[in-house]
Design a protein around this motif. Structure first.
Motif, PDB file in Angstrom:
ATOM      1  N   TRP A 174       0.850  -1.198   0.000  1.00  0.00           N
ATOM      2  CA  TRP A 174       0.000   0.000   0.000  1.00  0.00           C
ATOM      3  C   TRP A 174       0.881   1.241   0.000  1.00  0.00           C
ATOM      4  O   TRP A 174       2.073   1.182   0.299  1.00  0.00           O
ATOM      5  CB  TRP A 174      -0.905   0.018   1.242  1.00  0.00           C
ATOM      6  N   GLU A 191      -3.520   4.175  -1.493  1.00  0.00           N
ATOM      7  CA  GLU A 191      -3.450   3.541  -2.800  1.00  0.00           C
ATOM      8  C   GLU A 191      -2.949   2.110  -2.610  1.00  0.00           C
ATOM      9  O   GLU A 191      -2.102   1.848  -1.755  1.00  0.00           O
ATOM     10  CB  GLU A 191      -2.499   4.295  -3.728  1.00  0.00           C
ATOM     11  N   ALA A 192      -3.484   1.187  -3.415  1.00  0.00           N
ATOM     12  CA  ALA A 192      -3.125  -0.227  -3.301  1.00  0.00           C
ATOM     13  C   ALA A 192      -2.120  -0.599  -4.381  1.00  0.00           C
ATOM     14  O   ALA A 192      -2.215  -0.156  -5.525  1.00  0.00           O
ATOM     15  CB  ALA A 192      -4.371  -1.096  -3.439  1.00  0.00           C
ATOM     16  N   ALA A 223      -7.569   3.038  -4.199  1.00  0.00           N
ATOM     17  CA  ALA A 223      -8.139   1.969  -3.379  1.00  0.00           C
ATOM     18  C   ALA A 223      -9.499   2.380  -2.847  1.00  0.00           C
ATOM     19  O   ALA A 223      -9.774   3.575  -2.683  1.00  0.00           O
ATOM     20  CB  ALA A 223      -7.198   1.651  -2.216  1.00  0.00           C
TER      21      ALA A 223
END
Length: 205
Positions: free
Chosen positions: A128, A136-137, A168
């Protein structure tokens, strides 16, 4: 030292010594070469604890090698050590190789103690990033070069990969609270370790 800590722990003594009708169920996840298992079995036997020790590995070849090892085979023949093929990330029902029994979730013959030496860092993690306060992934994208080759996996030299961070969903539960404690930057979440602990809780009932 681990064996002595196990014996010194009040919960272990309560489970293993005060309830002799129920064996202490020791589950060694990713048990490696078996030296720790052999040492712990010997120390538990010396302490008079009734127990069943199960070594696990994802690779069936490793489990087969344990069965042939003279020191481990002796403990298995004595009925205190057994082996099982298991995914450490999700240790569900365990089929014991020597006894032929199955350790079912919530139906073990006694209280559970789990051991995972250098285990959690080998299980899957999710990547992440926090940027501008937004999560955000991490995503890995695989693609192949050349013509499609049906259902057969392509050779590695024809596979390209790309890593990127993508937007995400709004975090919930653990992720929401954890993300609030972090500054901007990348971090890992040990999802494999979490899944392992949840499975162990189910196994131990």
């Amino acid at each position: 030292q681990l064996a002595q800590h196990l014996l010194d722990d009040d919960d272990t003594l309560a489970a293993g010594l005060r309830t002799p009708a129920q064996p202490l169920c020791v589950l060694d996840l990713g048990a490696g070469g078996g030296r720790l298992a052999a040492l712990l079995c010997e120390r538990l036997s010396m302490a008079g604890v009734r127990y069943q020790y199960v070594m696990t590995d994802l690779a069936a070849a490793n489990v087969a090698a344990w069965q042939r090892h003279p020191r481990l085979k002796g403990l298995a023949d004595a009925g205190v050590l057994d082996f099982a093929v298991a995914d450490a990330g999700r240790p569900e029902a365990l089929g014991l190789v020597t006894q032929g029994a199955v350790w079912e979730p919530g139906a073990l013959p006694g209280p559970l103690v789990a051991i995972g030496c250098y285990l959690f860092d080998t299980l899957p993690h999710s990547a992440w990033r926090k940027r501008g306060g937004v999560l955000e992934a991490g995503r890995v994208t695989l693609s192949t070069r050349g013509d499609a080759i049906g259902l057969e996996p392509p050779p590695l030299e024809r596979v390209d990969w790309d890593f990127s961070f993508v937007s995400a969903p709004k975090p919930r539960g653990f992720m929401r609270g954890y993300a609030q404690t972090l500054s901007d930057g990348p971090f890992l979440v040990p999802v494999g370790a979490f899944a392992c602990l949840q499975a162990l809780a189910r196994l131990g009932g």
